[in-house]
Design a protein around this motif. Structure first.
Motif, PDB file in Angstrom:
ATOM      1  N   LYS A  21       2.305   7.607  -7.240  1.00 26.07           N
ATOM      2  CA  LYS A  21       2.840   8.392  -6.124  1.00 26.07           C
ATOM      3  C   LYS A  21       4.350   8.155  -5.963  1.00 26.07           C
TER       4      LYS A  21
ATOM      5  N   HIS B  69       0.837  -1.202   0.000  1.00 28.41           N
ATOM      6  CA  HIS B  69       0.000   0.000   0.000  1.00 28.41           C
ATOM      7  C   HIS B  69       0.875   1.256   0.000  1.00 28.41           C
ATOM      8  N   GLN B  70       0.248   2.389  -0.314  1.00 27.65           N
ATOM      9  CA  GLN B  70       1.024   3.608  -0.577  1.00 27.65           C
ATOM     10  C   GLN B  70       1.770   4.154   0.643  1.00 27.65           C
ATOM     11  N   ASN B  71       1.423   3.706   1.837  1.00 28.55           N
ATOM     12  CA  ASN B  71       2.093   4.238   3.023  1.00 28.55           C
ATOM     13  C   ASN B  71       3.549   3.801   3.152  1.00 28.55           C
TER      14      ASN B  71
ATOM     15  N   LEU C 242       5.663   4.347   0.992  1.00 30.42           N
ATOM     16  CA  LEU C 242       6.464   5.377   0.324  1.00 30.42           C
ATOM     17  C   LEU C 242       6.963   6.433   1.305  1.00 30.42           C
ATOM     18  N   ALA C 243       6.101   6.834   2.245  1.00 29.26           N
ATOM     19  CA  ALA C 243       6.516   7.830   3.234  1.00 29.26           C
ATOM     20  C   ALA C 243       7.669   7.290   4.075  1.00 29.26           C
TER      21      ALA C 243
ATOM     22  N   GLU D 235       7.195  10.943  -6.006  1.00 30.63           N
ATOM     23  CA  GLU D 235       8.050  11.110  -4.823  1.00 30.63           C
ATOM     24  C   GLU D 235       9.484  10.609  -5.044  1.00 30.63           C
TER      25      GLU D 235
END
Lengths: 112, 148
Positions: free
Chosen positions: A83, A53-55, A57-58, A87
């Motif tokens: 994303k 999931h996209q989290n 990436l952070a 990023e």
């Protein structure tokens, strides 16, 4: 070992569109718990995980990771890839299991 | 590189919005990096602010994080509106969590967040009122090594 070399030697699939640079891979870290990765993963590491999931990436950005490897051919959704491109996080996947790709990366990094 | 700075910024965090989660911390990290703060200190601030930010995203309806910086100290404060923490001593224990299965399947809620903040902060104060919200005071000295 540069990220480019690691990708070639391990046969990783690059899912993001940005060209992979000559960033140095300093090691690897295999874990699916994000807080554990935040606590223990080091700058320049390749993060091996099944979380797509996209989290992720952070976490990669905050820890200045070399990239993320999704195992067992796992594919993130389009939004995550988009994303990651925005990023500048290099996102990869492999058909191998977490165990297998971790072992291979470990051996590779041990080479003189 | 800046040798002298005094800075104060605030950031809004939306609860339960995983699509923006972590970006306040990325913002803070970029600010500190641009100021030329020691990367080791920046990493500690990033871990602490990320864990605090994620707690708002996972549990609260909203929060406001503030970054204050002078040549000696970095301070992160956070006030959230949310369910609060019933037992702070328990919450500070590694592995203790009240996260839902759904959140845990995403790799969050492993009961490491608050302990991670404590490890990386020189000062960590946590106050909470059940049914109202939680406030965090996190201080990292620019010349410190932390408890890691």
């Amino acid at each position: 070992m540069t990220l480019k070399e690691a990708i070639e030697r391990l046969g990783l699939h690059v899912l993001t569109s940005e060209e992979v640079g000559d960033a140095k891979v300093t090691g690897g870290y295999t874990c699916d718990l994000l807080s554990n990765v935040m606590a223990n993963c080091k700058t320049g590491n390749l993060w091996i995980t099944m979380q797509t999931h996209q989290n992720v990436l952070a976490v990669a950005k905050l820890k200045d990771l070399a990239g993320i490897i999704f195992v067992n051919s796992r594919q993130p959704d389009e939004e995550t890839i988009q994303k990651a491109n925005e990023e500048h996080v290099t996102v990869l996947n492999t058909d191998e299991s977490a165990f297998s790709i971790s072992g291979q990366l470990y051996q590779l990094l041990k080479e003189p | 590189m800046v040798s002298h700075y005094d800075l104060s910024r605030t950031f809004e965090i939306k609860g339960r919005d995983f699509s923006k989660a972590g970006y306040v911390s990325i913002n803070i990290k970029e600010i500190l990096r641009e100021l030329g703060i020691d990367p080791v200190i920046v990493r500690r601030v990033a871990i602490a602010s990320y864990e605090a930010e994620m707690n708002v995203v996972m549990y609260a309806s909203k929060g406001e994080m503030a970054l204050k910086l002078n040549p000696k100290v970095i301070q992160i404060t956070l006030e959230d509106e949310g369910p609060g923490i019933e037992n702070i001593d328990m919450a500070m224990q590694e592995g203790y969590t009240t996260a839902t299965d759904e959140i845990r399947e995403m790799g969050f809620g492993a009961g490491m967040g608050l302990p991670n903040i404590k490890k990386n902060a020189d000062v960590f104060e946590l106050k909470s009122t059940v049914g109202k919200g939680t406030s965090y005071n996190i201080v990292i000295y620019l010349n410190s090594k932390g408890n890691v």
